[in-house]
Design a protein around this motif. Structure first.
Motif, mmCIF file in Angstrom:
data_model
loop_
_atom_site.group_PDB
_atom_site.id
_atom_site.type_symbol
_atom_site.label_atom_id
_atom_site.label_comp_id
_atom_site.label_asym_id
_atom_site.label_seq_id
_atom_site.Cartn_x
_atom_site.Cartn_y
_atom_site.Cartn_z
ATOM 1 N N SER A 1 0.809 -1.212 0.000
ATOM 2 C CA SER A 1 0.000 0.000 0.000
ATOM 3 C C SER A 1 0.846 1.267 0.000
ATOM 4 O O SER A 1 0.402 2.307 -0.488
ATOM 5 C CB SER A 1 -0.933 0.010 1.212
ATOM 6 O OG SER A 1 -0.188 -0.098 2.414
ATOM 7 N N GLU A 2 2.071 1.205 0.548
ATOM 8 C CA GLU A 2 2.885 2.418 0.586
ATOM 9 C C GLU A 2 3.267 2.893 -0.818
ATOM 10 O O GLU A 2 3.359 4.099 -1.077
ATOM 11 C CB GLU A 2 4.147 2.223 1.438
ATOM 12 C CG GLU A 2 4.981 1.022 1.064
ATOM 13 C CD GLU A 2 4.656 -0.181 1.939
ATOM 14 O OE1 GLU A 2 5.598 -0.889 2.333
ATOM 15 O OE2 GLU A 2 3.472 -0.389 2.229
ATOM 16 N N TRP A 3 3.484 1.949 -1.744
ATOM 17 C CA TRP A 3 3.786 2.345 -3.124
ATOM 18 C C TRP A 3 2.573 3.024 -3.753
ATOM 19 O O TRP A 3 2.716 3.979 -4.523
ATOM 20 C CB TRP A 3 4.204 1.137 -3.957
ATOM 21 C CG TRP A 3 5.503 0.509 -3.577
ATOM 22 C CD1 TRP A 3 5.723 -0.788 -3.239
ATOM 23 C CD2 TRP A 3 6.783 1.156 -3.494
ATOM 24 N NE1 TRP A 3 7.056 -1.002 -2.949
ATOM 25 C CE2 TRP A 3 7.726 0.182 -3.101
ATOM 26 C CE3 TRP A 3 7.218 2.469 -3.719
ATOM 27 C CZ2 TRP A 3 9.071 0.477 -2.930
ATOM 28 C CZ3 TRP A 3 8.563 2.762 -3.543
ATOM 29 C CH2 TRP A 3 9.472 1.774 -3.154
ATOM 30 N N LEU A 4 1.399 2.539 -3.441
ATOM 31 C CA LEU A 4 0.176 3.134 -3.970
ATOM 32 C C LEU A 4 -0.008 4.549 -3.428
ATOM 33 O O LEU A 4 -0.415 5.456 -4.152
ATOM 34 C CB LEU A 4 -1.023 2.266 -3.614
ATOM 35 C CG LEU A 4 -2.359 2.684 -4.222
ATOM 36 C CD1 LEU A 4 -2.317 2.576 -5.733
ATOM 37 C CD2 LEU A 4 -3.484 1.842 -3.650
ATOM 38 N N THR A 5 0.305 4.745 -2.159
ATOM 39 C CA THR A 5 0.212 6.078 -1.562
ATOM 40 C C THR A 5 1.176 7.045 -2.245
ATOM 41 O O THR A 5 0.820 8.190 -2.555
ATOM 42 C CB THR A 5 0.509 6.013 -0.057
ATOM 43 O OG1 THR A 5 -0.409 5.120 0.578
ATOM 44 C CG2 THR A 5 0.408 7.389 0.579
ATOM 45 N N LEU A 6 2.401 6.583 -2.486
ATOM 46 C CA LEU A 6 3.387 7.417 -3.171
ATOM 47 C C LEU A 6 2.959 7.703 -4.610
ATOM 48 O O LEU A 6 3.235 8.783 -5.145
ATOM 49 C CB LEU A 6 4.756 6.735 -3.141
ATOM 50 C CG LEU A 6 5.432 6.671 -1.774
ATOM 51 C CD1 LEU A 6 6.689 5.819 -1.836
ATOM 52 C CD2 LEU A 6 5.774 8.080 -1.280
ATOM 53 N N TYR A 7 2.302 6.737 -5.234
ATOM 54 C CA TYR A 7 1.778 6.951 -6.589
ATOM 55 C C TYR A 7 0.762 8.087 -6.600
ATOM 56 O O TYR A 7 0.822 8.990 -7.454
ATOM 57 C CB TYR A 7 1.147 5.656 -7.104
ATOM 58 C CG TYR A 7 0.152 5.849 -8.216
ATOM 59 C CD1 TYR A 7 0.569 6.224 -9.494
ATOM 60 C CD2 TYR A 7 -1.217 5.663 -7.991
ATOM 61 C CE1 TYR A 7 -0.360 6.417 -10.516
ATOM 62 C CE2 TYR A 7 -2.140 5.848 -9.005
ATOM 63 C CZ TYR A 7 -1.709 6.221 -10.268
ATOM 64 O OH TYR A 7 -2.617 6.411 -11.271
ATOM 65 N N LEU A 8 -0.163 8.063 -5.671
ATOM 66 C CA LEU A 8 -1.184 9.103 -5.606
ATOM 67 C C LEU A 8 -0.564 10.471 -5.315
ATOM 68 O O LEU A 8 -0.923 11.479 -5.935
ATOM 69 C CB LEU A 8 -2.219 8.751 -4.532
ATOM 70 C CG LEU A 8 -3.025 7.472 -4.770
ATOM 71 C CD1 LEU A 8 -3.902 7.163 -3.560
ATOM 72 C CD2 LEU A 8 -3.881 7.599 -6.026
ATOM 73 N N PHE A 9 0.390 10.508 -4.398
ATOM 74 C CA PHE A 9 1.045 11.776 -4.056
ATOM 75 C C PHE A 9 1.799 12.342 -5.254
ATOM 76 O O PHE A 9 1.711 13.535 -5.556
ATOM 77 C CB PHE A 9 2.005 11.573 -2.882
ATOM 78 C CG PHE A 9 2.893 12.759 -2.623
ATOM 79 C CD1 PHE A 9 2.407 13.860 -1.935
ATOM 80 C CD2 PHE A 9 4.209 12.773 -3.072
ATOM 81 C CE1 PHE A 9 3.221 14.967 -1.708
ATOM 82 C CE2 PHE A 9 5.019 13.870 -2.849
ATOM 83 C CZ PHE A 9 4.527 14.972 -2.166
ATOM 84 N N SER A 10 2.558 11.497 -5.962
ATOM 85 C CA SER A 10 3.343 11.965 -7.103
ATOM 86 C C SER A 10 2.451 12.467 -8.230
ATOM 87 O O SER A 10 2.751 13.474 -8.875
ATOM 88 C CB SER A 10 4.257 10.844 -7.612
ATOM 89 O OG SER A 10 5.168 10.438 -6.615
ATOM 90 N N ALA A 11 1.350 11.762 -8.471
ATOM 91 C CA ALA A 11 0.433 12.184 -9.533
ATOM 92 C C ALA A 11 -0.164 13.555 -9.235
ATOM 93 O O ALA A 11 -0.245 14.423 -10.115
ATOM 94 C CB ALA A 11 -0.673 11.144 -9.709
ATOM 95 N N LEU A 12 -0.566 13.771 -7.991
ATOM 96 C CA LEU A 12 -1.142 15.060 -7.615
ATOM 97 C C LEU A 12 -0.082 16.162 -7.628
ATOM 98 O O LEU A 12 -0.364 17.302 -8.014
ATOM 99 C CB LEU A 12 -1.797 14.966 -6.244
ATOM 100 C CG LEU A 12 -3.064 14.114 -6.174
ATOM 101 C CD1 LEU A 12 -3.550 13.983 -4.740
ATOM 102 C CD2 LEU A 12 -4.164 14.712 -7.055
ATOM 103 N N ALA A 13 1.140 15.831 -7.210
ATOM 104 C CA ALA A 13 2.222 16.820 -7.233
ATOM 105 C C ALA A 13 2.531 17.243 -8.658
ATOM 106 O O ALA A 13 2.721 18.434 -8.948
ATOM 107 C CB ALA A 13 3.469 16.249 -6.565
ATOM 108 N N ALA A 14 2.584 16.280 -9.578
ATOM 109 C CA ALA A 14 2.856 16.606 -10.978
ATOM 110 C C ALA A 14 1.747 17.475 -11.560
ATOM 111 O O ALA A 14 2.012 18.469 -12.244
ATOM 112 C CB ALA A 14 3.017 15.322 -11.794
ATOM 113 N N ALA A 15 0.494 17.113 -11.281
ATOM 114 C CA ALA A 15 -0.637 17.886 -11.802
ATOM 115 C C ALA A 15 -0.685 19.282 -11.196
ATOM 116 O O ALA A 15 -1.116 20.241 -11.852
ATOM 117 C CB ALA A 15 -1.940 17.146 -11.524
ATOM 118 N N ALA A 16 -0.246 19.417 -9.948
ATOM 119 C CA ALA A 16 -0.239 20.724 -9.304
ATOM 120 C C ALA A 16 0.835 21.637 -9.884
ATOM 121 O O ALA A 16 0.736 22.862 -9.775
ATOM 122 C CB ALA A 16 -0.023 20.567 -7.800
#
Length: 284
Positions: A179-194
């Motif tokens: 699950s930690e990789w999935l959490t990092l995936y969500l964070f990175s996607a939102l950071a890139a979009a921001a």
């Protein structure tokens, strides 16, 4: 180590049957070569970093970042962009304007160099071939267009870094089920979009890849839909970010759209060099 059915949506601990990441067999020599390529990329991006004078978009970045804190948000929305990059740049800019070119571009140079090992890891996840991954890293390290954007005080290099992390973390989540990789995936996607709206291509590709990945496993459509719900937080986050950009840009800042821009962009990235106006023409 924990594992589960990759992409199965169940990230609870299971029996130890596979490594927690696909790099368990990555040799020490390969690691040293990755480090060498990263330092090569950093050197190329730091070379003459403060040589060219700031051009108009970089001046705008500095103007927006150095404004009073309550004005950063207003200045960014006025031109229909998000304030994320300007807030990050604001935190690292010196008070003095002496050597401002170096300080303003350093963030992009570091992000550009760090994109190389991330890209190597991503290609290795795809191909499971060390030489192919290292060759891909070498090509990115010396790519003229990527070096160019890594030497600008703009958000593009940092956006690409988080975009590559987005795809890499999804690969690691599907491989290990942790699950930690999935959490990092969500964070990175939102950071890139921001950082820039163009980064939406990264979670978009990840969703398409996830669908294909689950389809090849022969899972029922209902089960695939349930497992794709892990991407919903990205959609919610993007919608919230878009509220920042409700103001249309001034008439002078609007750009005319054309279907030809897609072909132009493809040729630009395929050739590794921008075929637009020269830097001197832009500065003039």
């Amino acid at each position: 180590m924990q594992t589960c059915d990759p992409g199965g949506g169940d990230y609870s601990p299971r029996v130890l049957t596979t490594p927690a990441h696909p790099f368990a067999s990555f040799g020490r020599r390969a690691v040293l070569l990755v480090c060498a390529l990263t330092f090569l990329a950093l050197g190329l991006r730091l070379y003459r970093l403060s040589g060219p004078s700031l051009w108009v978009d970089e001046v705008y970045s500095l103007w927006a970042a150095k404004a009073p804190l309550d004005q950063v948000w207003i200045n960014s929305t006025r031109f229909n962009v998000l304030p994320t990059y300007f807030l990050i740049l604001r935190a690292i800019l010196p008070d003095s304007n002496t050597g401002i070119e170096w300080a303003a571009r350093l963030l992009s140079a570091l992000a550009g160099a760090l994109s190389v090992p991330v890209f190597i890891g991503l290609v290795y996840c795809w191909r499971r071939h060390t030489r192919v991954a290292l060759l891909a890293g070498l090509l990115l390290a010396v790519n003229p267009l990527h070096i160019w954007y890594s030497q600008e005080a703009r958000a593009y290099a940092l956006m690409l870094f988080f975009g590559l992390l987005t795809m890499l973390f999804l690969e690691l989540a599907l491989f290990s089920g942790r699950s930690e990789w999935l959490t990092l995936y969500l964070f990175s996607a939102l950071a890139a979009a921001a950082l820039h709206k163009s980064a939406l291509i990264f979670p978009g590709l990840c969703i398409v890849w996830h669908v294909l990945y689950l389809s090849r496993q022969g899972k029922p459509v209902i089960q695939i839909i349930k497992q794709l719900l892990v991407h919903v937080p990205i959609g919610i986050g993007v919608l919230l970010l878009m509220f920042v950009k409700l103001n249309p840009p001034p008439e002078a800042q609007r750009r005319a759209g054309s279907i030809l821009q897609f072909g132009y962009t493809f040729i630009t990235f395929l050739g590794g060099y921008s075929f637009g106006p020269s830097l001197t023409e832009i500065q003039n």
